[in-house]
Scaffold this active site. Sequence first.
Site, PDB file in Angstrom:
ATOM      1  N   TRP A 130       0.730  -0.942   0.192  1.00 55.62           N
ATOM      2  CA  TRP A 130       0.386   0.149   0.183  1.00 55.62           C
ATOM      3  C   TRP A 130       0.876   1.335   0.182  1.00 55.62           C
ATOM      4  O   TRP A 130       1.747   1.204   0.750  1.00 55.62           O
ATOM      5  CB  TRP A 130      -1.318  -0.658   1.892  1.00 55.62           C
ATOM      6  CG  TRP A 130      -1.548   1.112   1.498  1.00 55.62           C
ATOM      7  CD1 TRP A 130      -2.641   1.859   0.652  1.00 55.62           C
ATOM      8  CD2 TRP A 130      -1.666   1.546   2.689  1.00 55.62           C
ATOM      9  NE1 TRP A 130      -3.225   2.768   1.642  1.00 55.62           N
ATOM     10  CE2 TRP A 130      -2.864   2.967   2.780  1.00 55.62           C
ATOM     11  CE3 TRP A 130      -1.286   1.819   3.636  1.00 55.62           C
ATOM     12  CZ2 TRP A 130      -3.017   3.425   3.283  1.00 55.62           C
ATOM     13  CZ3 TRP A 130      -2.109   2.500   4.817  1.00 55.62           C
ATOM     14  CH2 TRP A 130      -2.796   3.775   4.860  1.00 55.62           C
ATOM     15  N   ASP A 211      -1.438  -6.396   9.442  1.00 56.61           N
ATOM     16  CA  ASP A 211      -2.382  -4.504   8.814  1.00 56.61           C
ATOM     17  C   ASP A 211      -3.128  -5.878   8.619  1.00 56.61           C
ATOM     18  O   ASP A 211      -3.725  -6.208   7.418  1.00 56.61           O
ATOM     19  CB  ASP A 211      -1.527  -4.346   8.049  1.00 56.61           C
ATOM     20  CG  ASP A 211      -2.662  -2.456   7.606  1.00 56.61           C
ATOM     21  OD1 ASP A 211      -3.309  -2.279   8.352  1.00 56.61           O
ATOM     22  OD2 ASP A 211      -1.933  -2.262   7.026  1.00 56.61           O
ATOM     23  N   ALA A 213      -6.550  -4.436   7.100  1.00 54.54           N
ATOM     24  CA  ALA A 213      -7.276  -3.588   7.357  1.00 54.54           C
ATOM     25  C   ALA A 213      -9.062  -3.594   7.046  1.00 54.54           C
ATOM     26  O   ALA A 213      -9.400  -2.757   6.361  1.00 54.54           O
ATOM     27  CB  ALA A 213      -6.584  -2.059   6.298  1.00 54.54           C
ATOM     28  N   LYS A 246     -13.016   0.103   6.578  1.00 56.18           N
ATOM     29  CA  LYS A 246     -13.894  -0.261   5.308  1.00 56.18           C
ATOM     30  C   LYS A 246     -14.715  -0.982   5.802  1.00 56.18           C
ATOM     31  O   LYS A 246     -15.531  -0.224   5.410  1.00 56.18           O
ATOM     32  CB  LYS A 246     -12.635  -0.788   4.692  1.00 56.18           C
ATOM     33  CG  LYS A 246     -11.046  -0.841   4.599  1.00 56.18           C
ATOM     34  CD  LYS A 246     -11.552   0.913   3.113  1.00 56.18           C
ATOM     35  CE  LYS A 246     -10.058   1.779   3.730  1.00 56.18           C
ATOM     36  NZ  LYS A 246      -9.211   2.079   2.777  1.00 56.18           N
TER      37      LYS A 246
HETATM   38  C1  LIG Z   1      -3.734  -1.813   3.761  1.00 56.03           C
HETATM   39  C2  LIG Z   1      -4.070  -0.749   4.528  1.00 56.03           C
HETATM   40  N1  LIG Z   1      -3.666  -0.495   5.960  1.00 56.03           N
HETATM   41  C3  LIG Z   1      -3.995  -0.030   6.453  1.00 56.03           C
HETATM   42  C4  LIG Z   1      -5.074   1.313   6.103  1.00 56.03           C
HETATM   43  C5  LIG Z   1      -5.399   2.388   6.854  1.00 56.03           C
HETATM   44  O1  LIG Z   1      -6.636   3.270   7.368  1.00 56.03           O
HETATM   45  P1  LIG Z   1      -7.541   3.814   8.072  1.00 56.03           P
HETATM   46  O2  LIG Z   1      -6.193   4.809   8.757  1.00 56.03           O
HETATM   47  O3  LIG Z   1      -8.173   4.844   7.135  1.00 56.03           O
HETATM   48  O4  LIG Z   1      -7.893   3.728   9.340  1.00 56.03           O
HETATM   49  C6  LIG Z   1      -5.694   1.441   5.228  1.00 56.03           C
HETATM   50  C7  LIG Z   1      -6.681   2.053   3.934  1.00 56.03           C
HETATM   51  O5  LIG Z   1      -6.732   2.459   3.245  1.00 56.03           O
HETATM   52  C8  LIG Z   1      -5.220   0.286   4.178  1.00 56.03           C
HETATM   53  O6  LIG Z   1      -5.352   0.273   2.712  1.00 56.03           O
END
Ligand SMILES: Cc1ncc(COP(=O)(O)O)c(C=O)c1O
Length: 397
Positions: A130, A211, A213, A246
Amino acid sequence: MIFANLDKLPPDPILGVTAAFRADPSPDKIDLGVGVYRDDAGNTPVPAAVRDAERALLDVQTTKTYVGPMGNAEFNQRIVELALGPLAAGLEDRTATIHTVGGCGALRVGAELIRASWPDAIVNVSDPTWANHEPLLGSAGVALARYPYYDAASRGVAFERMLEHFGRLPSGSIVLLHACCHNPTGADLDAGQWSALAEVIENRGLVPFLDLAYQGFGDDLESDVLGLRLLAARVPQLLLALSCSKNFGLYRERTGALAVIAGNAATAAAIATHQARTARRMYSMPPDHGAAVAARLLGDPALRAAWASELAGMVSRMKALRELLAGHFAARRPDRDFSWLTRHRGMFSLAGLDSTAIGELRSTHHVYVPPDGRINIAGVSEANVDRVADSIVAVLD
Ligand SMILES: Cc1ncc(COP(=O)(O)O)c(C=O)c1O
């Protein structure tokens, strides 16, 4: 003039696509770049169960006084239970959890802890990963490296190379793993691969940093955490960054948590004090609202069941869109294999687009994707699938 030496920065690789999309006056424009779920009408809904939990919360909440650096304790417990399932109770003494400013906050607090505790640590991230992982972790001052992950030819995981690489990493190396719905590739590990990986991680003394998410966005709330649970049951220490953006649709409420499983209860208690201090020094405390809503929902069996079934609806929509798009591609280019689209999980897939193709998609077809060529399946709809397929096929080599 203390800021006069600052030059204007280039746009953020992902957020910049949204800005360019908004500025395009074409009525035919299509946004496949944004990292949020969309329904068939192009909206990003708040799940009905989340709205119900929110209403119920407003009726009983009598104060908005500070929550403290560790955030909402009930949320911390429930969100870790959601991820770890039956393992959570047995690991409770060894787990230190802090409620954070979204999943990004969890990743950043995790990186700060790693650097404070072990300045020489190297965090290994997947190649590719990411677009915000390296900036988020790297700006905490930890050293970064990449491990092989994606095989562009098969559009799957380059598992043999990954495993071999892990087998050569020095003991104590940190490996950042996407628990499910790999962003940006869409290529996930299967159960057998998780199990082989867990063995190498354990034998080499590597430290997994997961991670999570997209729990519930791949197949379902349980299957998506199979690898995480396998590791948590096996390795002595693990970091877990959780996001409710999400799956709860709580994007702008910035709701997440960092759980650290330590070797013993005393270390976990020490880690908790460092988590609190890290938060205090950066932003003091997390916002409460999203966490209070998620905690309320998870603590109410009826709301929880309603939410799980809404999530299942989103997943089946994404899977149906994958089938639909793969069918449209195959009809246009029967000489090429597009079955990877239906093998991938979650919202994203790398569609094999190079920078020329990405530029042409934007300038000629008004279709927006980020610089890494990631497409968001949830940006496709019954109404635009023909145009999406035509445009992408037109720019493929
Ligand atoms: C792989 C991944 N990790 C972490 C996040 C972090 O999400 P947030 O900070 O919006 O909760 C995202 C958001 O797009 C993600 O795609």
